[in-house]
Motif scaffolding. Structure first.
Motif, PDB file in Angstrom:
ATOM      1  N   HIS A 137       0.791  -1.229   0.000  1.00 35.80           N
ATOM      2  CA  HIS A 137       0.000   0.000   0.000  1.00 35.80           C
ATOM      3  C   HIS A 137       0.826   1.283   0.000  1.00 35.80           C
ATOM      4  O   HIS A 137       0.253   2.369  -0.125  1.00 35.80           O
ATOM      5  CB  HIS A 137      -0.943   0.000   1.204  1.00 35.80           C
ATOM      6  N   ARG A 138       2.139   1.193   0.131  1.00 37.99           N
ATOM      7  CA  ARG A 138       2.955   2.401   0.096  1.00 37.99           C
ATOM      8  C   ARG A 138       3.001   2.925  -1.340  1.00 37.99           C
ATOM      9  O   ARG A 138       3.410   2.219  -2.253  1.00 37.99           O
ATOM     10  CB  ARG A 138       4.379   2.112   0.585  1.00 37.99           C
ATOM     11  N   PRO A 139       2.590   4.180  -1.567  1.00 34.48           N
ATOM     12  CA  PRO A 139       2.540   4.693  -2.938  1.00 34.48           C
ATOM     13  C   PRO A 139       3.925   4.738  -3.590  1.00 34.48           C
ATOM     14  O   PRO A 139       4.926   5.066  -2.938  1.00 34.48           O
ATOM     15  CB  PRO A 139       1.977   6.115  -2.768  1.00 34.48           C
ATOM     16  N   ALA A 140       3.970   4.426  -4.861  1.00 30.80           N
ATOM     17  CA  ALA A 140       5.239   4.417  -5.585  1.00 30.80           C
ATOM     18  C   ALA A 140       5.858   5.799  -5.656  1.00 30.80           C
ATOM     19  O   ALA A 140       7.083   5.942  -5.725  1.00 30.80           O
ATOM     20  CB  ALA A 140       5.035   3.850  -6.985  1.00 30.80           C
ATOM     21  N   GLU A 141       5.019   6.840  -5.635  1.00 28.07           N
ATOM     22  CA  GLU A 141       5.543   8.204  -5.751  1.00 28.07           C
ATOM     23  C   GLU A 141       6.028   8.758  -4.408  1.00 28.07           C
ATOM     24  O   GLU A 141       6.655   9.830  -4.362  1.00 28.07           O
ATOM     25  CB  GLU A 141       4.483   9.140  -6.332  1.00 28.07           C
ATOM     26  N   ALA A 142       5.751   8.063  -3.325  1.00 29.24           N
ATOM     27  CA  ALA A 142       6.190   8.504  -1.996  1.00 29.24           C
ATOM     28  C   ALA A 142       7.565   7.927  -1.686  1.00 29.24           C
ATOM     29  O   ALA A 142       7.961   6.897  -2.242  1.00 29.24           O
ATOM     30  CB  ALA A 142       5.190   8.057  -0.938  1.00 29.24           C
ATOM     31  N   PRO A 143       8.310   8.579  -0.803  1.00 28.96           N
ATOM     32  CA  PRO A 143       9.578   7.971  -0.358  1.00 28.96           C
ATOM     33  C   PRO A 143       9.302   6.630   0.314  1.00 28.96           C
ATOM     34  O   PRO A 143       8.206   6.408   0.830  1.00 28.96           O
ATOM     35  CB  PRO A 143      10.136   8.994   0.650  1.00 28.96           C
ATOM     36  N   GLU A 145      11.764  -5.394   0.371  1.00 25.61           N
ATOM     37  CA  GLU A 145      10.668  -4.607  -0.205  1.00 25.61           C
ATOM     38  C   GLU A 145      11.171  -3.220  -0.611  1.00 25.61           C
ATOM     39  O   GLU A 145      11.577  -2.433   0.233  1.00 25.61           O
ATOM     40  CB  GLU A 145       9.528  -4.459   0.806  1.00 25.61           C
ATOM     41  N   PRO A 146      11.125  -2.883  -1.898  1.00 29.90           N
ATOM     42  CA  PRO A 146      11.643  -1.572  -2.334  1.00 29.90           C
ATOM     43  C   PRO A 146      10.842  -0.382  -1.820  1.00 29.90           C
ATOM     44  O   PRO A 146      11.374   0.727  -1.766  1.00 29.90           O
ATOM     45  CB  PRO A 146      11.583  -1.660  -3.862  1.00 29.90           C
ATOM     46  N   ARG A 147       9.585  -0.593  -1.409  1.00 34.57           N
ATOM     47  CA  ARG A 147       8.783   0.520  -0.899  1.00 34.57           C
ATOM     48  C   ARG A 147       8.960   0.713   0.605  1.00 34.57           C
ATOM     49  O   ARG A 147       8.341   1.600   1.189  1.00 34.57           O
ATOM     50  CB  ARG A 147       7.278   0.313  -1.213  1.00 34.57           C
ATOM     51  N   LEU A 148       9.789  -0.132   1.220  1.00 34.43           N
ATOM     52  CA  LEU A 148      10.081  -0.012   2.647  1.00 34.43           C
ATOM     53  C   LEU A 148      11.575   0.203   2.835  1.00 34.43           C
ATOM     54  O   LEU A 148      12.376  -0.217   2.019  1.00 34.43           O
ATOM     55  CB  LEU A 148       9.644  -1.275   3.413  1.00 34.43           C
TER      56      LEU A 148
END
Length: 234
Positions: A111-117, A151-154
């Motif tokens: 759920h972490r947006p791709a456009e967010a850090p 996880e690349p978004r974390l």
């Protein structure tokens, strides 16, 4: 200075003195615990220079985060996170300090947006093996850390703990020392980690002496919490 400016300045000095007394060269960050506090109370402390704020409950935090958007504040979730709240947490917070199971890692990453850090993550450890406390066991840390790091978004930042509130300072220090050893072991696997979040109002100096890089403090900054009666009639 206003009372909030005074409280913040005094606490930052106490943290600095504790680090100096322990010979700790790394600065220790202050996380202001803002649970139960209103947006105006948080804004007053932000006006005094505090940036990082910690919340226990996603639903309580969301209106504050929205009301104070655009002020450059950093929001940390420090309370237990239910999987069904992971989407809201991944969208709203900058840090989640209470990751303690693989299912939560997957949900936050999804759920972490791709456009967010990337979402900064701490693994919560139940260092005293308390049945009533959340957190993974020390033996589960490596597997959870590997899952977060994959996880690349974390972004894996380190560990968090809420040791049992022993009256004996030696027992409190022992728990903090165990966390420091666990952190050092984890650094061998993940050299980029940099944060141990432990220590609160009554024991932050002891936590700093054992290696805390972030302490979580509320009432010393905001004053006593409102009573249950005041909360119910507000």
């Amino acid at each position: 200075m206003t009372p909030r400016h005074d409280a913040l300045a005094e606490l930052l000095l106490a943290i600095e003195n504790a680090a100096a007394a322990a010979g700790r060269p790394r600065a220790t960050r202050l996380l202001a615990v803002s649970k139960t506090r209103t947006p105006s109370e948080v804004a007053a402390l932000a006006d005094a220079g505090q940036v990082a704020f910690g919340e226990n409950y996603v639903q309580e935090a969301l209106p504050k985060i929205d009301a104070l958007r655009g002020r450059g504040l950093e929001w940390h979730l420090i309370g237990h996170l239910q999987s069904n709240k992971a989407k809201d947490a991944a969208l709203a917070f900058d840090w989640v300090q209470s990751v303690d199971r693989p299912r939560l890692v997957a949900a936050l990453a999804r759920h972490r947006p791709a456009e967010a850090p990337p979402l900064d993550v701490l693994i919560q450890v139940n260092i005293d093996d308390e049945a009533s406390k959340h957190g993974c066991t020390p033996m589960d840390v490596d597997a959870l850390a590997d899952a977060v790091a994959a996880e690349p978004r974390l972004r894996l930042r380190g560990l968090m703990a809420i040791p049992a509130p022993h009256e004996d300072p030696a027992r409190r220090r022992a728990a903090f020392r165990a966390m420091a050893r666990l952190f050092a072991d984890l650094q061998d696997r993940h050299p980029g980690i940099d944060t141990i979040s432990m220590g609160m109002s009554e024991d932050f100096a002891e936590a700093i002496a054992e290696g805390a890089t972030m302490v979580r403090i509320g009432s010393a900054l905001f004053g006593p919490r409102p009573s249950k009666h005041e909360e119910s009639t507000a």
